[in-house]
Design a protein around this motif. Structure first.
Motif, PDB file in Angstrom:
ATOM      1  N   ILE A  13      20.354 -11.125 -29.914  1.00  0.00           N
ATOM      2  CA  ILE A  13      21.054 -11.388 -31.169  1.00  0.00           C
ATOM      3  C   ILE A  13      20.119 -12.188 -32.061  1.00  0.00           C
ATOM      4  O   ILE A  13      19.627 -13.247 -31.663  1.00  0.00           O
ATOM      5  CB  ILE A  13      22.377 -12.135 -30.909  1.00  0.00           C
ATOM      6  CG1 ILE A  13      23.260 -11.290 -29.979  1.00  0.00           C
ATOM      7  CG2 ILE A  13      23.086 -12.433 -32.227  1.00  0.00           C
ATOM      8  CD1 ILE A  13      24.506 -11.988 -29.496  1.00  0.00           C
ATOM      9  N   GLN A  14      19.864 -11.671 -33.256  1.00  0.00           N
ATOM     10  CA  GLN A  14      18.885 -12.252 -34.180  1.00  0.00           C
ATOM     11  C   GLN A  14      19.478 -13.386 -35.010  1.00  0.00           C
ATOM     12  O   GLN A  14      20.685 -13.445 -35.223  1.00  0.00           O
ATOM     13  CB  GLN A  14      18.387 -11.166 -35.138  1.00  0.00           C
ATOM     14  CG  GLN A  14      17.918  -9.895 -34.471  1.00  0.00           C
ATOM     15  CD  GLN A  14      16.589 -10.030 -33.773  1.00  0.00           C
ATOM     16  OE1 GLN A  14      15.749 -10.834 -34.167  1.00  0.00           O
ATOM     17  NE2 GLN A  14      16.388  -9.262 -32.732  1.00  0.00           N
ATOM     18  N   GLU A  15      18.610 -14.238 -35.509  1.00  0.00           N
ATOM     19  CA  GLU A  15      18.935 -15.275 -36.493  1.00  0.00           C
ATOM     20  C   GLU A  15      20.070 -16.212 -36.060  1.00  0.00           C
ATOM     21  O   GLU A  15      20.995 -16.485 -36.810  1.00  0.00           O
ATOM     22  CB  GLU A  15      19.250 -14.637 -37.848  1.00  0.00           C
ATOM     23  CG  GLU A  15      18.082 -13.856 -38.405  1.00  0.00           C
ATOM     24  CD  GLU A  15      18.403 -13.145 -39.703  1.00  0.00           C
ATOM     25  OE1 GLU A  15      19.460 -13.402 -40.295  1.00  0.00           O
ATOM     26  OE2 GLU A  15      17.575 -12.328 -40.119  1.00  0.00           O
ATOM     27  N   VAL A  16      19.963 -16.705 -34.843  1.00  0.00           N
ATOM     28  CA  VAL A  16      20.877 -17.737 -34.346  1.00  0.00           C
ATOM     29  C   VAL A  16      20.088 -19.042 -34.482  1.00  0.00           C
ATOM     30  O   VAL A  16      19.274 -19.379 -33.632  1.00  0.00           O
ATOM     31  CB  VAL A  16      21.302 -17.463 -32.885  1.00  0.00           C
ATOM     32  CG1 VAL A  16      22.294 -18.507 -32.409  1.00  0.00           C
ATOM     33  CG2 VAL A  16      21.900 -16.064 -32.765  1.00  0.00           C
ATOM     34  N   LEU A  17      20.310 -19.744 -35.581  1.00  0.00           N
ATOM     35  CA  LEU A  17      19.396 -20.799 -36.029  1.00  0.00           C
ATOM     36  C   LEU A  17      19.643 -22.185 -35.449  1.00  0.00           C
ATOM     37  O   LEU A  17      18.808 -23.064 -35.630  1.00  0.00           O
ATOM     38  CB  LEU A  17      19.426 -20.869 -37.562  1.00  0.00           C
ATOM     39  CG  LEU A  17      19.110 -19.543 -38.286  1.00  0.00           C
ATOM     40  CD1 LEU A  17      19.260 -19.712 -39.785  1.00  0.00           C
ATOM     41  CD2 LEU A  17      17.731 -19.040 -37.916  1.00  0.00           C
ATOM     42  N   SER A  18      20.772 -22.418 -34.801  1.00  0.00           N
ATOM     43  CA  SER A  18      21.056 -23.756 -34.287  1.00  0.00           C
ATOM     44  C   SER A  18      21.889 -23.663 -33.017  1.00  0.00           C
ATOM     45  O   SER A  18      22.485 -22.613 -32.725  1.00  0.00           O
ATOM     46  CB  SER A  18      21.822 -24.581 -35.334  1.00  0.00           C
ATOM     47  OG  SER A  18      23.122 -24.038 -35.509  1.00  0.00           O
ATOM     48  N   LEU A  19      21.939 -24.750 -32.283  1.00  0.00           N
ATOM     49  CA  LEU A  19      22.746 -24.794 -31.070  1.00  0.00           C
ATOM     50  C   LEU A  19      24.226 -24.600 -31.404  1.00  0.00           C
ATOM     51  O   LEU A  19      24.963 -23.960 -30.656  1.00  0.00           O
ATOM     52  CB  LEU A  19      22.523 -26.108 -30.322  1.00  0.00           C
ATOM     53  CG  LEU A  19      23.200 -26.225 -28.964  1.00  0.00           C
ATOM     54  CD1 LEU A  19      22.810 -25.077 -28.045  1.00  0.00           C
ATOM     55  CD2 LEU A  19      22.874 -27.558 -28.325  1.00  0.00           C
ATOM     56  N   GLU A  20      24.654 -25.114 -32.541  1.00  0.00           N
ATOM     57  CA  GLU A  20      26.037 -24.914 -32.969  1.00  0.00           C
ATOM     58  C   GLU A  20      26.337 -23.424 -33.163  1.00  0.00           C
ATOM     59  O   GLU A  20      27.401 -22.941 -32.806  1.00  0.00           O
ATOM     60  CB  GLU A  20      26.329 -25.695 -34.262  1.00  0.00           C
ATOM     61  CG  GLU A  20      26.361 -27.197 -34.084  1.00  0.00           C
ATOM     62  CD  GLU A  20      24.965 -27.835 -33.964  1.00  0.00           C
ATOM     63  OE1 GLU A  20      23.961 -27.232 -34.429  1.00  0.00           O
ATOM     64  OE2 GLU A  20      24.887 -28.915 -33.377  1.00  0.00           O
ATOM     65  N   LYS A  21      25.359 -22.689 -33.736  1.00  0.00           N
ATOM     66  CA  LYS A  21      25.525 -21.240 -33.912  1.00  0.00           C
ATOM     67  C   LYS A  21      25.542 -20.529 -32.556  1.00  0.00           C
ATOM     68  O   LYS A  21      26.280 -19.561 -32.370  1.00  0.00           O
ATOM     69  CB  LYS A  21      24.419 -20.661 -34.793  1.00  0.00           C
ATOM     70  CG  LYS A  21      24.586 -21.000 -36.244  1.00  0.00           C
ATOM     71  CD  LYS A  21      25.782 -20.271 -36.812  1.00  0.00           C
ATOM     72  CE  LYS A  21      25.949 -20.585 -38.276  1.00  0.00           C
ATOM     73  NZ  LYS A  21      27.210 -20.086 -38.805  1.00  0.00           N
ATOM     74  N   VAL A  22      24.737 -21.013 -31.618  1.00  0.00           N
ATOM     75  CA  VAL A  22      24.752 -20.448 -30.265  1.00  0.00           C
ATOM     76  C   VAL A  22      26.163 -20.563 -29.686  1.00  0.00           C
ATOM     77  O   VAL A  22      26.716 -19.594 -29.157  1.00  0.00           O
ATOM     78  CB  VAL A  22      23.740 -21.158 -29.329  1.00  0.00           C
ATOM     79  CG1 VAL A  22      23.947 -20.747 -27.878  1.00  0.00           C
ATOM     80  CG2 VAL A  22      22.313 -20.891 -29.773  1.00  0.00           C
TER      81      VAL A  22
END
Length: 90
Positions: free
Chosen positions: A55-64
């Protein structure tokens, strides 16, 4: 999922072994359906005999955490199963 890895703003989800018929008969389609509804681009690749969803463009741990919450909501957990809350390994 056997392995979840976040690296270089991408989330790598390693799927179970192809011999895991329970996973592929009951969970694969709902999981893939949920992933396709995410606002992120993704690719599915087979590397060294293992299937991975990237999965592309997961920019932060919160987004993870947000992405994994969405992905996890695709899987129905039966009464004999248990779910452990926690953060993915980074």
């Amino acid at each position: 999922l056997p392995r979840i890895q976040w690296k270089n703003d991408r989330l790598f989800l390693t799927l179970p072994d192809p011999d895991d018929s329970l996973f592929f008969e009951t969970m694969f389609k709902p999981l893939l359906g949920r992933i396709s509804e995410l606002p992120h681009r993704y690719v599915i690749k087979e590397v060294s005999g293992k299937t991975r969803v990237i999965i592309q463009e997961v920019l932060s741990l919160e987004k993870v955490e947000e992405v994994m919450d969405e992905v996890a909501s695709a899987v129905t957990v039966g009464p004999a199963s248990h779910v452990t809350a926690g953060r993915p390994s980074v």
